[in-house]
Design a protein around this motif. Structure first.
Motif, PDB file in Angstrom:
ATOM      1  N   ALA A  43       0.829  -1.209   0.000  1.00 34.85           N
ATOM      2  CA  ALA A  43       0.000   0.000   0.000  1.00 34.85           C
ATOM      3  C   ALA A  43       0.864   1.260   0.000  1.00 34.85           C
ATOM      4  O   ALA A  43       0.513   2.273  -0.628  1.00 34.85           O
ATOM      5  N   LEU A  44       1.996   1.217   0.714  1.00 32.32           N
ATOM      6  CA  LEU A  44       2.908   2.365   0.717  1.00 32.32           C
ATOM      7  C   LEU A  44       3.440   2.644  -0.683  1.00 32.32           C
ATOM      8  O   LEU A  44       3.511   3.805  -1.113  1.00 32.32           O
ATOM      9  N   TRP A  45       3.800   1.581  -1.397  1.00 31.32           N
ATOM     10  CA  TRP A  45       4.308   1.785  -2.746  1.00 31.32           C
ATOM     11  C   TRP A  45       3.207   2.265  -3.685  1.00 31.32           C
ATOM     12  O   TRP A  45       3.455   3.064  -4.609  1.00 31.32           O
ATOM     13  N   THR A  46       1.986   1.812  -3.463  1.00 33.63           N
ATOM     14  CA  THR A  46       0.874   2.246  -4.313  1.00 33.63           C
ATOM     15  C   THR A  46       0.636   3.740  -4.211  1.00 33.63           C
ATOM     16  O   THR A  46       0.362   4.413  -5.217  1.00 33.63           O
TER      17      THR A  46
ATOM     18  N   ALA B 233      -7.650   5.437  -2.223  1.00 32.61           N
ATOM     19  CA  ALA B 233      -6.402   4.926  -1.668  1.00 32.61           C
ATOM     20  C   ALA B 233      -6.607   3.443  -1.358  1.00 32.61           C
ATOM     21  O   ALA B 233      -7.748   2.966  -1.313  1.00 32.61           O
ATOM     22  N   PRO B 234      -5.531   2.697  -1.149  1.00 29.67           N
ATOM     23  CA  PRO B 234      -5.681   1.259  -0.888  1.00 29.67           C
ATOM     24  C   PRO B 234      -6.623   0.953   0.277  1.00 29.67           C
ATOM     25  O   PRO B 234      -6.523   1.558   1.357  1.00 29.67           O
ATOM     26  N   GLY B 235      -7.546   0.014   0.032  1.00 28.15           N
ATOM     27  CA  GLY B 235      -8.504  -0.373   1.053  1.00 28.15           C
ATOM     28  C   GLY B 235      -8.750  -1.870   1.116  1.00 28.15           C
ATOM     29  O   GLY B 235      -9.554  -2.316   1.925  1.00 28.15           O
ATOM     30  N   GLU B 236      -8.075  -2.634   0.286  1.00 25.44           N
ATOM     31  CA  GLU B 236      -8.236  -4.091   0.302  1.00 25.44           C
ATOM     32  C   GLU B 236      -6.927  -4.750   0.705  1.00 25.44           C
ATOM     33  O   GLU B 236      -5.889  -4.554   0.076  1.00 25.44           O
TER      34      GLU B 236
ATOM     35  N   GLY C  19     -11.220  -2.221   3.998  1.00 28.74           N
ATOM     36  CA  GLY C  19     -12.228  -1.213   4.283  1.00 28.74           C
ATOM     37  C   GLY C  19     -11.721   0.180   3.970  1.00 28.74           C
ATOM     38  O   GLY C  19     -10.510   0.441   3.938  1.00 28.74           O
ATOM     39  N   THR C  20     -12.652   1.086   3.747  1.00 27.02           N
ATOM     40  CA  THR C  20     -12.271   2.478   3.490  1.00 27.02           C
ATOM     41  C   THR C  20     -11.711   3.149   4.741  1.00 27.02           C
ATOM     42  O   THR C  20     -11.124   4.221   4.648  1.00 27.02           O
ATOM     43  N   SER C  21     -11.867   2.512   5.906  1.00 29.23           N
ATOM     44  CA  SER C  21     -11.191   2.990   7.118  1.00 29.23           C
ATOM     45  C   SER C  21      -9.693   3.085   6.900  1.00 29.23           C
ATOM     46  O   SER C  21      -9.042   4.036   7.354  1.00 29.23           O
ATOM     47  N   LEU C  22      -9.119   2.099   6.236  1.00 27.38           N
ATOM     48  CA  LEU C  22      -7.684   2.085   5.988  1.00 27.38           C
ATOM     49  C   LEU C  22      -7.310   3.058   4.880  1.00 27.38           C
ATOM     50  O   LEU C  22      -6.259   3.711   4.932  1.00 27.38           O
ATOM     51  N   ALA C  23      -8.181   3.191   3.881  1.00 26.79           N
ATOM     52  CA  ALA C  23      -7.916   4.123   2.781  1.00 26.79           C
ATOM     53  C   ALA C  23      -7.830   5.555   3.278  1.00 26.79           C
ATOM     54  O   ALA C  23      -6.930   6.314   2.884  1.00 26.79           O
ATOM     55  N   VAL C  24      -8.736   5.950   4.154  1.00 24.17           N
ATOM     56  CA  VAL C  24      -8.698   7.332   4.637  1.00 24.17           C
ATOM     57  C   VAL C  24      -7.524   7.548   5.578  1.00 24.17           C
ATOM     58  O   VAL C  24      -6.928   8.636   5.608  1.00 24.17           O
ATOM     59  N   ALA C  25      -7.149   6.535   6.344  1.00 26.34           N
ATOM     60  CA  ALA C  25      -5.984   6.680   7.214  1.00 26.34           C
ATOM     61  C   ALA C  25      -4.716   6.900   6.384  1.00 26.34           C
ATOM     62  O   ALA C  25      -3.862   7.747   6.727  1.00 26.34           O
ATOM     63  N   LEU C  26      -4.568   6.160   5.301  1.00 31.40           N
ATOM     64  CA  LEU C  26      -3.417   6.375   4.418  1.00 31.40           C
ATOM     65  C   LEU C  26      -3.431   7.775   3.817  1.00 31.40           C
ATOM     66  O   LEU C  26      -2.386   8.429   3.677  1.00 31.40           O
ATOM     67  N   THR C  27      -4.616   8.262   3.466  1.00 28.80           N
ATOM     68  CA  THR C  27      -4.726   9.602   2.895  1.00 28.80           C
ATOM     69  C   THR C  27      -4.391  10.667   3.926  1.00 28.80           C
ATOM     70  O   THR C  27      -3.757  11.692   3.602  1.00 28.80           O
TER      71      THR C  27
END
Length: 478
Positions: free
Chosen positions: A108-111, A306-309, A330-338
Motif C-alpha cells: 500500500a505504501l508503494w501504491t 487509496a488502498p482499502g483491500e 475497508g475504506t477505514s484504511l484508505a482514509v488513514a493512508l490519505t
C-alpha cells in the motif's frame, strides 16, 4: 443515558433554553463549542433509546417543546459495516475480499508512493515522514501494541467515558479498530506494519465504542476537541447519518485550517456521512490491482481513492495462532493512508507556508489540499472519476507540485444533503419534507434499505406520515 443535539433558531437565547432543559428535564447541557452556542448537546441521564423510532420521536418532541429548529438523537447506527473477526465477515454478502497470500507488507505504501515522497523530502532538506504534524483520530481509541511502540503521541481524550485516557477497552464488533487504523499512519518500521507517516504526532480520541455503532454527536465533540487542541489533520475511519452537529464541527475545523477527511463507507453503495459533506475529503478504497475494492462506497461525493483491500495493519488476536498484524480491508484504511499523505505534504512545505499560500488565494487549507490531490492523483486506465474520485492519491506527485500552481476548475455540484442523496438514487422526484427535522431519520431508512438491513429499525409514525411521495415510499417499503 440518551444524548441529543439541539439546533436553536436565530431568535432563541441559548441560556434561557439551557435553563429550561435543566429545570424541566434534569438535563446536562453544554454548547457544541464556544463558537457554536446555538447548538446544544443535551444529556438525559434517566433516558435510554428503546428503538431507533423512539429515539427520533423523542427528538421531534424536544424540538416542539422547546421551539428548536431541529433536534437529532445521538443514535448508534450500524451503517458502516466492518469485518467481524469473531463472528466472521458474512454480512453484507459479497462485500469482503479474501486475503492475498503473496502480498508484500509494504504494497500500500508503494501504491501511494509514500517511500518516494519520503526520499524527495530528504533530498530537499525538508521535514519528512510527517515530522511535526499532529493527526487527530476520532475512533475507538488505541491500546498498547508493538506496532505502535515508539509512536510520538500527544494528549488524547475519551468522549465515551469523559476522561483523558483514550485507551480502547476492545468492545465487541471489530475490536481494536482505532489501533488498526492508527498503525497504517504512524507505525515505525520495526515490525510488520510501516505507517505512511511514521514521524507524525498521533492524537488518539475515543469517540465511539465500536465502528459498527457510530454516534455522530460524540464524533462532533471529538472534532471540536481535536481542533481546539492542535490537530492539523483530522481523519475519521467511520460513517453513518447526517448530523448538523458534526457538519458544524467539520466546518469549524476547516475554517481553522485543519484538513478533515472521512471514509467513504463500506458495503452501502453510496457515500455515507460525514464523508458525504462537501467540506470533508471523502476517500474510497482500491485493490492491489488499482481497481475499486468490491466493498467501497462510490459516487460523485468521492474526492480521492487509496488502498482499502488487504492493507497490512495492526490487529488484536482473536484466536490461537492469530498474529498481531495482518491484512485488513475497508475504506477505514484508505482514509488513514490519505491522512498520512496530508501529513507528509504539510511537513514538507511547512504548515505556516501552506496556510499563507491558501490565504493568498482566498481559500482554506482544506480547499488547497483537495485541489492539489485531484491535480496530482494517479489515474489508472479505465478509471471512473464519477464513482471513485480523481484517482489514487500520489504522495510524491503531491509533494513535488508547487503550492502556487492553480488549475482552474468549476466547483463540483453539492452532494452532502439528504435531498441530493435521494436525487442520486431516484432522480428528481416531488418531495415536500422538512429536511431539518426529518433528514437524519430519512437518511437512516435509505441507507439501511441500501444495506439490505431493515431488521433493527422502523420509521417513526411521524416520519411515515410525512413521506407522501409514492416513489419514495415504495423504495423504502413503507
Amino acid at each position: 443515558m440518551a444524548r441529543f443535539a439541539m439546533r436553536l433558531r436565530p431568535d432563541q437565547d441559548p441560556a434561557v433554553t439551557t435553563a429550561r432543559l435543566v429545570a424541566e428535564r434534569g438535563a446536562q447541557v453544554e454548547p457544541l463549542s464556544a463558537d457554536d452556542p446555538d447548538i446544544l448537546i443535551i444529556d438525559l441521564p434517566d433516558r435510554v433509546f428503546a428503538t431507533d423510532a423512539d429515539a427520533f420521536s423523542d427528538a421531534y418532541t424536544l424540538a416542539d417543546d422547546y421551539g428548536a429548529l431541529a433536534v437529532e438523537p445521538d443514535l448508534p447506527t450500524a451503517l458502516f459495516p466492518e469485518p467481524d473477526p469473531v463472528r466472521g465477515a458474512d454480512f453484507p454478502p459479497g462485500c469482503w475480499s479474501p486475503e492475498h497470500p503473496n502480498l508484500a507488507a509494504e504494497w500500500a505504501l508503494w501504491t501511494i508512493r509514500a517511500p518516494q515522497a519520503w526520499e524527495y523530502s530528504r533530498s530537499q532538506g525538508k521535514p519528512e515522514r510527517g515530522e511535526g504534524i499532529v493527526v487527530g483520530q476520532p475512533d475507538t481509541g488505541v491500546i498498547r501494541h508493538r506496532e505502535l511502540d515508539g509512536v510520538l503521541a500527544v494528549q488524547g481524550y475519551d468522549f465515551v467515558d469523559n476522561d483523558n485516557d483514550p485507551t480502547d477497552p476492545l468492545a465487541d464488533g471489530n475490536p481494536g479498530h482505532g489501533t488498526a487504523t492508527a498503525s497504517v499512519i504512524v507505525s515505525p518500521n520495526t515490525h510488520v506494519v510501516t505507517g505512511a507517516a511514521p514521524r507524525v504526532r498521533h492524537m488518539a480520541i475515543r469517540a465511539i465504542e465500536s465502528v459498527v455503532r457510530v454516534t455522530q454527536v460524540s464524533v462532533a465533540k471529538a472534532v471540536v476537541w481535536a481542533t481546539d487542541h492542535g490537530a492539523h489533520v483530522i481523519t475519521m475511519s467511520l460513517g453513518g447519518l447526517p448530523s448538523f452537529a458534526l457538519d458544524r464541527a467539520i466546518n469549524r475545523a476547516v475554517a481553522a485550517n485543519v484538513i478533515v477527511m472521512a471514509a467513504a463507507g463500506n458495503c452501502v453503495g453510496t457515500v455515507v456521512w460525514p464523508a458525504r459533506y462537501d467540506n470533508c475529503v471523502a476517500v474510497a478504497g482500491t485493490t492491489p490491482d488499482d481497481t475499486p475494492w468490491r466493498g467501497t462506497c462510490k459516487g460523485k461525493a468521492v474526492d480521492i481513492s487509496a488502498p482499502g483491500e488487504n492493507v497490512y495493519r495492526a490487529r488484536i488476536p482473536q484466536f490461537p495462532g492469530d498474529g498481531d498484524s495482518g491484512q485488513g480491508q475497508g475504506t477505514s484504511l484508505a482514509v488513514a493512508l490519505t491522512a498520512a499523505v496530508a501529513a507528509l505534504w504539510l511537513a514538507h512545505h511547512g504548515r505556516d507556508r501552506v496556510i499563507a499560500s491558501a490565504r493568498g488565494r482566498g481559500e482554506t487549507v482544506q480547499a488547497l489540499f483537495q485541489r492539489l490531490i485531484r491535480d496530482t492523483a494517479r489515474r489508472p486506465p479505465g478509471w471512473n472519476t464519477n464513482e471513485m474520485g480523481a484517482g489514487i492519491i500520489d504522495a510524491q506527485a503531491l509533494l513535488t507540485k508547487t503550492l502556487d500552481a492553480r488549475t482552474p476548475t468549476a466547483d463540483a455540484a453539492g452532494t452532502g444533503s439528504v435531498p441530493e442523496l435521494i436525487t442520486e438514487l431516484l432522480g428528481d422526484i416531488d418531495l415536500r419534507v422538512d429536511w431539518d427535522r426529518y433528514g437524519p431519520e430519512l437518511a437512516s431508512l435509505i441507507l439501511r434499505t441500501l444495506l439490505g438491513d431493515r431488521t433493527t429499525t422502523l420509521p417513526s409514525g411521524e416520519l411515515r406520515a410525512a413521506i407522501t411521495n409514492e416513489h419514495l415510499r415504495r423504495f423504502l417499503r413503507l
